[in-house]
Design an enzyme around this catalytic site. Sequence first.
Site, PDB file in Angstrom:
ATOM      1  N   ASP A   1       0.873  -1.168   0.000  1.00  0.00           N
ATOM      2  CA  ASP A   1       0.000   0.000   0.000  1.00  0.00           C
ATOM      3  C   ASP A   1       0.915   1.224   0.000  1.00  0.00           C
ATOM      4  O   ASP A   1       2.139   1.130   0.104  1.00  0.00           O
ATOM      5  CB  ASP A   1      -0.952  -0.032   1.214  1.00  0.00           C
ATOM      6  CG  ASP A   1      -2.178   0.835   0.969  1.00  0.00           C
ATOM      7  OD1 ASP A   1      -3.191   0.629   1.637  1.00  0.00           O
ATOM      8  OD2 ASP A   1      -2.115   1.720   0.082  1.00  0.00           O
TER       9      ASP A   1
HETATM   10  C1  GLC Z   1      -4.459   4.201  -0.248  1.00  0.00           C
HETATM   11  C2  GLC Z   1      -5.307   3.040   0.188  1.00  0.00           C
HETATM   12  C3  GLC Z   1      -5.385   1.927  -0.811  1.00  0.00           C
HETATM   13  C4  GLC Z   1      -5.315   2.495  -2.207  1.00  0.00           C
HETATM   14  C5  GLC Z   1      -3.941   3.099  -2.379  1.00  0.00           C
HETATM   15  C6  GLC Z   1      -3.788   3.773  -3.736  1.00  0.00           C
HETATM   16  O1  GLC Z   1      -3.697   4.658   0.828  1.00  0.00           O
HETATM   17  O2  GLC Z   1      -5.010   2.470   1.454  1.00  0.00           O
HETATM   18  O3  GLC Z   1      -6.599   1.217  -0.560  1.00  0.00           O
HETATM   19  O4  GLC Z   1      -5.534   1.476  -3.157  1.00  0.00           O
HETATM   20  O5  GLC Z   1      -3.609   4.020  -1.366  1.00  0.00           O
HETATM   21  O6  GLC Z   1      -4.663   4.822  -3.852  1.00  0.00           O
END
Ligand code: GLC
Length: 741
Positions: free
Chosen positions: A287
């Site tokens: 993430d």
């Molecule tokens: C965010 C979220 C994740 C998302 C990623 C990209 O922090 O936790 O669910 O897919 O970043 O946007």
Amino acid sequence: MGFSWVNIIALAQFENRKMLYKNPNAPIEKRIADLMKRMTIEEKVGQLNQLNAGTLTGPAAPLGNKAPVMQEIRDGKVGSYLNLEGAAYTLKHQKVAVEESRLGIPLLFAKDVIHGYKTIFPIPLAEACSWDLKAIEQNASVASAEATAAGLHWTFAPMCDISTDPRWGRVMEGAGEDPYLGGLIGAARVRGFQGDLSDGKHLMACVKHFAAYGAVEAGKEYGHVDVSRFALWNKYLPPYKAAIEAGAATIMNSFNVFEGVPSTANVYLNKTILKDKFKFKGFAISDWDTYTEMINHGYAANNQDALAKAINGGGMMEMNSSISIQYLPQLIKEGKVSIKVLDEAVKRILYYKFKLGLFDNSYRYSNEAREKSESLSASNRAIARKAACSSMVLLKNEKELLPLKTNTKVALIGYYAKSKADMFDFWVAKGDYNQAVSMFEGLSAKFPNLKYSEGYSSDATTTDSLINAALEVAKNADVLLVNIGLSGNKAGEDRSLANIKIPLGQQRLLTELRKTGKPIVALVSSGRPMVLTQITGLADAILQCWIPGTETGNALADVLTGAYNPSAKTVMSFPVDEGQIPVYYNYFNTGRPTSADGSGNWFARYRDIPNEALFPFGYGLSYTTFAYSDLKTDKTTFSKSDIVNVNITVKNTGKYDGGEVVQLYIRDLAASYIRPVKELKAFEKVALKVGEEKQVRFALTANDFSFYDMDGNTLLESGDFEIYVGGSSSNVSKFDLKLIK
Ligand code: GLC
């Protein structure tokens, strides 16, 4: 001797054979092997690097979140971009990767297409309340069709995090509190997003957030997580497992720790479970910044230490923080990360680039004509409208106030009912709220005598003058429709709320409107189950609308007029008070169970509030009524190889055709680990015309009676079970069943 065309083609074919990876007829595995032989370590590491190129969905890291640099693409330093979308814009960058880099490895373009791309569907939590797996799959497929036309290959969905805490803003993205239903819905979303990834109109799915992110303490975003392996295996893992078994191409680790180790580098999660137990063959992505955030966690001393722990702990592609591209070649030279680990990650990433056809038809996804025809098409809007209708949960309907005749003089009151911006949530991809139908627009089209008043301001506070204006409008109305709740932008990531009661200004407004004696319908907009206790007595009917997306107003009008008879059942319990959280239907009895009537002393309870949820899992009303009868099973004892056939008759005993979700729960009365007082194990959504009755059949297998031990081994133990069947987790008929060895 002149060169004939035949020679030129033969030469090109020879060249191609030499560049086997460019040969579309060669098996993918051979093409990957040939390509990897040609790649330098730096080019391999480049495949692990995902940069953010647009909307910020996390803190801007020093190296992340900048406009794409074409030279980086030419040098093979980037494997994927997040938030780089649009047919023309993706085409421009893909061309540089394919035609101007040394090996021509295409890019993957990813985005959070959570509940639609341009046509925005109800938030996933709302969509889950339909219990309609086919529709949920279709909704994801529509989102993919729109997103792929805009050049996207990959969505970061479905979110499969189980949560029982509505203070957490991200409950909106999931499928509620039940592991079994969460798994079926996660799998349906994977099938819908992906199809078989062959037609250029489907996205790679990404199961997230692995694992147990929904268990954040007190619902506080990015908070600490401390769950047992018992809870991990029986409550949190099943939806991820089901989504992986549905063929999800990728998985995303979570921000939190498990057993004191960040998920990003957690060998138990990423190797013991994901690789060894679940046999996951896709690739993992971190993430946002979770590699470098291990320093904040206190698990890594610096970026190099974090990177080594991430890669050796199962990390593959890195989102945004860009330390792989900086330090991984050196770590490999120092022997701190093995080239084998790098190769395995690169191989898995390249597999999907080949699988998507990006080496053979690199620009198939960036299709401007399709982008125009697909986006917000009439058929996509119609599907979104039906999804919104089937997601709205009727919580109360005293004296059958609803549905309303269209000649009813209605007063629509509430700032959000007219605000388009406030009716969209955080995860709306390229959805444009200006293209949405507000409650006001949808209802005005159906109720010609509709009058409107704001009632409260954009921050949900009210004033005497706003209330007086609302009372004025109410004077000439037969029914008051009062939209309460929260703006859609209070739902989603980094939107945890400690207080989830209906805002005081709206409570005051309702109280004053109640004094008019006019019938009131509360229309609740929220991305989570709110505490509705303070308003249940102020409204004759309550409709939980959630955040319904592009077709909000049309769907609401369909429901309020009865064109669509509500059939949704909440997939998350509504707490009586924040202090009651976590409250969920599949709780454990404890040694001093809460007594049914609350009498006596020395048992599990609060002294100052009721101990049941205000509205429990599986609950939802219809405009009609259903009667259950003849619950029976073909055996009262069974062995592991048996099928237990359960039948129940359901009759539509009311005045409207309608849909009912018939639910079947079990309870294992004594086992080697305690089991919940109820566990959903089957359901069927039936459509019944007025007076019609149907026999609903469930065939239970041994698997339905099993559970996991601390190491994820399946246990099936003889003993006594109770089976419950009904229209909600709290309104069921029961019978007993005994499993013998
Ligand atoms: C965010 C979220 C994740 C998302 C990623 C990209 O922090 O936790 O669910 O897919 O970043 O946007």
